[in-house]
Write an enzyme that holds these catalytic residues in place. Structure first.
Site, PDB file in Angstrom:
ATOM      1  N   GLU A  59       0.816  -1.225   0.000  1.00  0.00           N
ATOM      2  CA  GLU A  59       0.000   0.000   0.000  1.00  0.00           C
ATOM      3  C   GLU A  59       0.844   1.268   0.000  1.00  0.00           C
ATOM      4  O   GLU A  59       0.552   2.211   0.728  1.00  0.00           O
ATOM      5  CB  GLU A  59      -1.012   0.023   1.163  1.00  0.00           C
ATOM      6  N   TYR A  97      -7.211   4.447  -8.718  1.00  0.00           N
ATOM      7  CA  TYR A  97      -6.607   4.045  -7.444  1.00  0.00           C
ATOM      8  C   TYR A  97      -5.417   3.141  -7.725  1.00  0.00           C
ATOM      9  O   TYR A  97      -5.547   2.068  -8.302  1.00  0.00           O
ATOM     10  CB  TYR A  97      -7.626   3.318  -6.557  1.00  0.00           C
ATOM     11  N   GLU A  99      -1.573   1.535  -6.217  1.00  0.00           N
ATOM     12  CA  GLU A  99      -0.622   1.367  -5.118  1.00  0.00           C
ATOM     13  C   GLU A  99       0.542   0.503  -5.585  1.00  0.00           C
ATOM     14  O   GLU A  99       0.458  -0.152  -6.618  1.00  0.00           O
ATOM     15  CB  GLU A  99      -1.304   0.770  -3.881  1.00  0.00           C
ATOM     16  N   HIS A 154      -1.174  -8.081  -2.931  1.00  0.00           N
ATOM     17  CA  HIS A 154      -2.237  -7.476  -2.140  1.00  0.00           C
ATOM     18  C   HIS A 154      -3.547  -7.805  -2.852  1.00  0.00           C
ATOM     19  O   HIS A 154      -3.847  -7.233  -3.897  1.00  0.00           O
ATOM     20  CB  HIS A 154      -2.023  -5.959  -2.042  1.00  0.00           C
ATOM     21  N   ASP A 188      -0.892  -9.108   2.181  1.00  0.00           N
ATOM     22  CA  ASP A 188      -2.267  -8.938   2.629  1.00  0.00           C
ATOM     23  C   ASP A 188      -3.165  -9.636   1.623  1.00  0.00           C
ATOM     24  O   ASP A 188      -3.514  -9.065   0.591  1.00  0.00           O
ATOM     25  CB  ASP A 188      -2.586  -7.437   2.724  1.00  0.00           C
ATOM     26  N   ASP A 233      -3.306 -11.190   6.691  1.00  0.00           N
ATOM     27  CA  ASP A 233      -1.936 -11.219   6.172  1.00  0.00           C
ATOM     28  C   ASP A 233      -1.342 -12.604   6.377  1.00  0.00           C
ATOM     29  O   ASP A 233      -1.440 -13.168   7.465  1.00  0.00           O
ATOM     30  CB  ASP A 233      -1.112 -10.146   6.884  1.00  0.00           C
ATOM     31  N   HIS A 273      -2.817  -2.813   9.943  1.00  0.00           N
ATOM     32  CA  HIS A 273      -2.317  -4.188   9.896  1.00  0.00           C
ATOM     33  C   HIS A 273      -1.041  -4.331  10.713  1.00  0.00           C
ATOM     34  O   HIS A 273      -0.217  -3.414  10.722  1.00  0.00           O
ATOM     35  CB  HIS A 273      -1.938  -4.592   8.466  1.00  0.00           C
TER      36      HIS A 273
END
Ligand code: NAG
Ligand code: NAG
Length: 290
Positions: A59, A97, A99, A154, A188, A233, A273
């Site tokens: 992230e 969006y 990451e 992720h 994750d 995770d 997390h």
């Protein structure tokens, strides 16, 4: 005299050298400019990351890429016993969006020998991933297994079960491509027992295939908030050689709320997390030198 002094320094250094090699995966929620400018958060992050030989960071959200460079600079300033470098994925995600996944590693102990991303091309069988899984191959002369692959992902919350199953295919592709069995899937994966129904688990090859060993169990809690208890995770190992190199029962979430003596509120400023981590044994030669 100078020689004696240097020898003493080496002895001292060896005492501070850990007895194992630590790998973690850490979703640092929304790590971008705001966090990089927050002294308290950065102070905690460097303490957490400096415990690990390789940190698989998730992230990272900063289109200029400066947040991660600030993190590396502060990490190198904080921990003088190692030099840290990093390898970043492209900016991942459909739509606006985005990451990144980033491997932060001690360049004095480990090198990156190869890397790749999956699902980039239109024709790829892995195009269904919302964010492309990111794989890197590492070489380290100090670990009991000198070559291993980390596959960082992720998962998308909407497609968790399907993506987990597809990761099996990615692993098989990596085994072929890099001619190695020794893979670790981490990150994750949103793979919480509470959210994935039992019937869905049975169809996930990554879960049911006997060659994959899930080191972080369904009952673990990798979330910071005391309202939630989910094993999002995970660390999953493929390959007998790599499994043998893992220190027994070393895989666990790292509760930094407890370790750094923070309140829940302070901890949540860092992330929602906890990192999950695992230790590899050192090469016998390295252990003797300690
Ligand atoms: C993923 O996690 C979210 C909570 O963060 C949950 O609402 C969702 O149902 C999960 N998805 C799957 C497929 O498990
Ligand atoms: C983490 O540590 C805090 C503070 O000691 C504790 O309240 C919390 O329950 C722990 N969380 C987990 C998931 O173990």
């Amino acid at each position: 005299m100078a020689q004696t002094f240097a020898f003493l320094l080496i002895l001292l250094g060896a005492q501070f050298m850990a007895s194992s090699f630590k790998i973690c995966a850490f979703n640092i929620r929304n790590f971008g400019k705001a966090k990089a400018a927050n002294r308290k958060v950065m102070g905690a992050l460097v303490q957490i990351l400096s415990r690990c030989d390789i940190s698989a960071v998730q992230e990272v959200r900063d289109f200029k890429g400066s947040a991660i460079r600030v993190l590396l600079r502060q990490l190198n300033r904080y921990d003088h016993s190692h030099r840290y470098s990093y390898l970043e994925s492209k900016r991942l995600g459909h739509g606006s969006y985005k990451e990144q996944n980033v491997f932060v590693y001690r360049m004095d102990l480990v090198t990156v020998t190869d890397w790749c991303q999956f699902g980039e091309e239109d024709s790829s069988p892995f195009k269904a991933f919302v964010r492309s899984p990111f794989a890197a191959r590492f070489h380290s002369p100090v670990t009991a297994i000198s070559d291993f692959v980390l596959l960082l992902h992720h998962a998308s919350p909407r497609e968790t079960a399907h993506e987990l199953d597809l990761l099996f295919g990615v692993c098989m592709e990596l085994v072929q491509r890099w001619k190695t069995q020794n893979l670790m899937v981490l990150g994750d994966l949103n793979a919480s027992g509470a959210y994935i129904p039992a019937s869905a688990w049975a169809g996930i090859r990554l879960r049911v295939h006997l060659d994959f060993h899930w080191l972080i169990g369904d009952k673990e809690d990798t979330t910071v908030s005391h309202w939630t208890c989910c094993a999002y995770d995970r660390i999953i190992v493929h390959g007998e050689e790599l499994l043998r190199a893992v220190v027994a029962r070393s895989a666990k979430p790292f509760n930094f709320t407890h370790a750094l003596g923070l309140s829940e509120e302070e901890a949540l400023e860092i992330s929602d997390h906890y990192p999950v981590e695992v230790n590899l044994r050192l090469a016998p030669r390295v252990q003797r030198e300690l």
